[in-house]
Every structure is written in C-alpha cells, then in structure tokens.
Design an enzyme around this catalytic site. Structure first.
Site, PDB file in Angstrom:
ATOM      1  N   PRO A  15      12.496 -38.245  24.581  1.00  0.00           N
ATOM      2  CG  PRO A  15      10.724 -38.124  23.081  1.00  0.00           C
ATOM      3  CD  PRO A  15      11.549 -37.278  24.004  1.00  0.00           C
ATOM      4  CG  ASN A  16      12.226 -43.322  21.637  1.00  0.00           C
ATOM      5  OD1 ASN A  16      11.786 -44.364  22.112  1.00  0.00           O
ATOM      6  ND2 ASN A  16      11.470 -42.527  20.896  1.00  0.00           N
TER       7      ASN A  16
ATOM      8  NE  ARG B  44      16.191 -43.789  19.156  1.00  0.00           N
ATOM      9  CZ  ARG B  44      16.008 -42.489  19.149  1.00  0.00           C
ATOM     10  NH1 ARG B  44      16.632 -41.745  20.038  1.00  0.00           N
ATOM     11  NH2 ARG B  44      15.209 -41.923  18.294  1.00  0.00           N
TER      12      ARG B  44
ATOM     13  CE1 TYR C 286      19.483 -40.654  16.983  1.00  0.00           C
ATOM     14  CE2 TYR C 286      18.476 -42.807  16.623  1.00  0.00           C
ATOM     15  CZ  TYR C 286      18.434 -41.429  16.516  1.00  0.00           C
ATOM     16  OH  TYR C 286      17.355 -40.812  15.937  1.00  0.00           O
TER      17      TYR C 286
ATOM     18  CG  ASN D 156      18.820 -34.870  21.999  1.00  0.00           C
ATOM     19  OD1 ASN D 156      17.845 -34.658  21.267  1.00  0.00           O
ATOM     20  ND2 ASN D 156      19.768 -35.728  21.670  1.00  0.00           N
TER      21      ASN D 156
ATOM     22  CB  ALA E 297      10.630 -37.691  18.283  1.00  0.00           C
TER      23      ALA E 297
ATOM     24  CD  GLU F 140      17.265 -27.752  18.529  1.00  0.00           C
ATOM     25  OE1 GLU F 140      17.096 -26.521  18.333  1.00  0.00           O
ATOM     26  OE2 GLU F 140      16.822 -28.625  17.766  1.00  0.00           O
TER      27      GLU F 140
ATOM     28  CG  HIS G 176      19.459 -32.592  17.510  1.00  0.00           C
ATOM     29  ND1 HIS G 176      18.284 -33.144  17.965  1.00  0.00           N
ATOM     30  CD2 HIS G 176      19.203 -31.273  17.316  1.00  0.00           C
ATOM     31  CE1 HIS G 176      17.363 -32.205  18.037  1.00  0.00           C
ATOM     32  NE2 HIS G 176      17.890 -31.054  17.661  1.00  0.00           N
TER      33      HIS G 176
ATOM     34  NE  ARG H  36      18.631 -39.516  11.325  1.00  0.00           N
ATOM     35  CZ  ARG H  36      18.129 -39.914  12.492  1.00  0.00           C
ATOM     36  NH1 ARG H  36      18.341 -39.200  13.579  1.00  0.00           N
ATOM     37  NH2 ARG H  36      17.435 -41.037  12.562  1.00  0.00           N
TER      38      ARG H  36
HETATM   39  C1  DQA Z   1      17.859 -36.776  17.845  1.00  0.00           C
HETATM   40  C2  DQA Z   1      17.333 -36.577  16.428  1.00  0.00           C
HETATM   41  C3  DQA Z   1      15.806 -36.692  16.396  1.00  0.00           C
HETATM   42  O1  DQA Z   1      15.339 -36.539  15.066  1.00  0.00           O
HETATM   43  C4  DQA Z   1      15.385 -38.068  16.891  1.00  0.00           C
HETATM   44  O2  DQA Z   1      13.974 -38.138  16.948  1.00  0.00           O
HETATM   45  C5  DQA Z   1      15.995 -38.419  18.199  1.00  0.00           C
HETATM   46  C6  DQA Z   1      17.385 -38.099  18.445  1.00  0.00           C
HETATM   47  C7  DQA Z   1      19.407 -36.801  17.893  1.00  0.00           C
HETATM   48  O3  DQA Z   1      19.945 -36.643  18.975  1.00  0.00           O
HETATM   49  O4  DQA Z   1      20.045 -36.996  16.864  1.00  0.00           O
HETATM   50  O5  DQA Z   1      15.367 -39.090  19.028  1.00  0.00           O
HETATM   51  O6  DQA Z   1      17.419 -35.704  18.656  1.00  0.00           O
END
Ligand code: DQA
Length: 147
Positions: A10-11, A18, A23, A74, A77, A98, A100, A107
C-alpha cells in the site's frame, strides 16, 4: 530468463508524490522501469505489481508459492502488523526477499517490528530504489528452491 515477481504494498503506487523527502523522487513507473532493466542484466524476467489491497497481495503470494516463483516484496505498512501476509510469505517455495526503501529501524517505533522478516529469505532496507537492485542481485545468486 528466470521469472521474478516484485510485489509492492500500500501507498507505494504514490511514490514520487508521497513524502518525497522520505521516499525520494522516483515514481512507481520509474521503479518498474529500473527493476525490468536490472532484471534483464541479471537474466531475470521481472514483473512489478503494486496494490493497496491486502487480499490481492495474498493472492499474488499464493500464486508465487504455487509456481515456485521468487519474490521481492515491499510489504509497506503491512510489514508491521499483517499476520495474514506473514502466513502467506511462510508458504513461499522459492526465495522471498523483503525490501524497504527506507530503513524502518531508524524511524518511528511502530516501524521497528517486521512480522515478515522471520519468514523471508533475507531483508534489504535503507538504500532507496537501489534496495530493489540489491534484492534482485541476491535472487539471481540464489538457487530457485528453498530459502
Ligand atoms: C516502507 C517502510 C514502511 O514502514 C512504510 O509503511 C512504507 C514503505 C519502505 O519501503 O521504506 O510504506 O516499506
């Protein structure tokens, strides 16, 4: 070429717009393009999919498990609380990395927990879009089965 799925939660479809100070400025379309190019250079046929829908992400992980397709995930959240996603990742039949963009450990406290990490082959975090390149390199070096 070996197929690899890059799955974004998501997002992440809003990359670029964003919180660019967190990011970066690359869009999701840029990420798709870069992953395809990195994959090609590594002999991997990379598909990049993004969803805001947990159920869809679960379906994609089930498909990857059924076809022994390696995954770069990825979970965004969902990383921090989705036991359903964790249980889907635990069914993986090929490497699952995994990734990020940021380093969640540096963070907010709620980001320090990953319910995915223990069932992933490994985790790469904190290198921006390059985290995906490193994950694809890791997958290219691993045998397809087992984790
Ligand atoms: C994320 C880190 C997560 O905490 C966050 O909710 C994201 C992006 C990252 O790629 O840094 O949406 O996965």
């Amino acid at each position: 070429m070996r197929p690899v799925l890059v799955l974004n939660g998501p997002n992440l479809g809003r990359l670029g717009a964003r919180e660019p100070e967190v990011y970066g400025s690359a869009t999701h379309a840029d990420l798709v393009e870069r992953c395809a190019a990195w994959g090609k250079a590594l002999g991997l046929e990379v598909e990049v999919w993004q969803t805001d829908d947990e159920a869809e992400l679960l379906r994609w992980l089930h498909e990857a498990a059924d076809t022994a397709t390696p995954v770069v995930l990825n979970p965004a959240a969902f990383t921090h609380y989705s036991y359903a996603l964790r249980d889907a990742c635990a069914q993986a039949t090929a490497p699952l990395v995994e990734v990020h963009l940021t380093n969640p450990s540096a963070r907010e406290d709620f980001r320090h927990t990953s319910v995915i990490a223990a069932v992933a082959t490994g985790t790469i975090a904190g290198f921006g879009v390059d985290s995906y390149r490193l994950a694809l390199e890791a997958i290219a070096r691993l045998p397809n089965s087992g984790s």
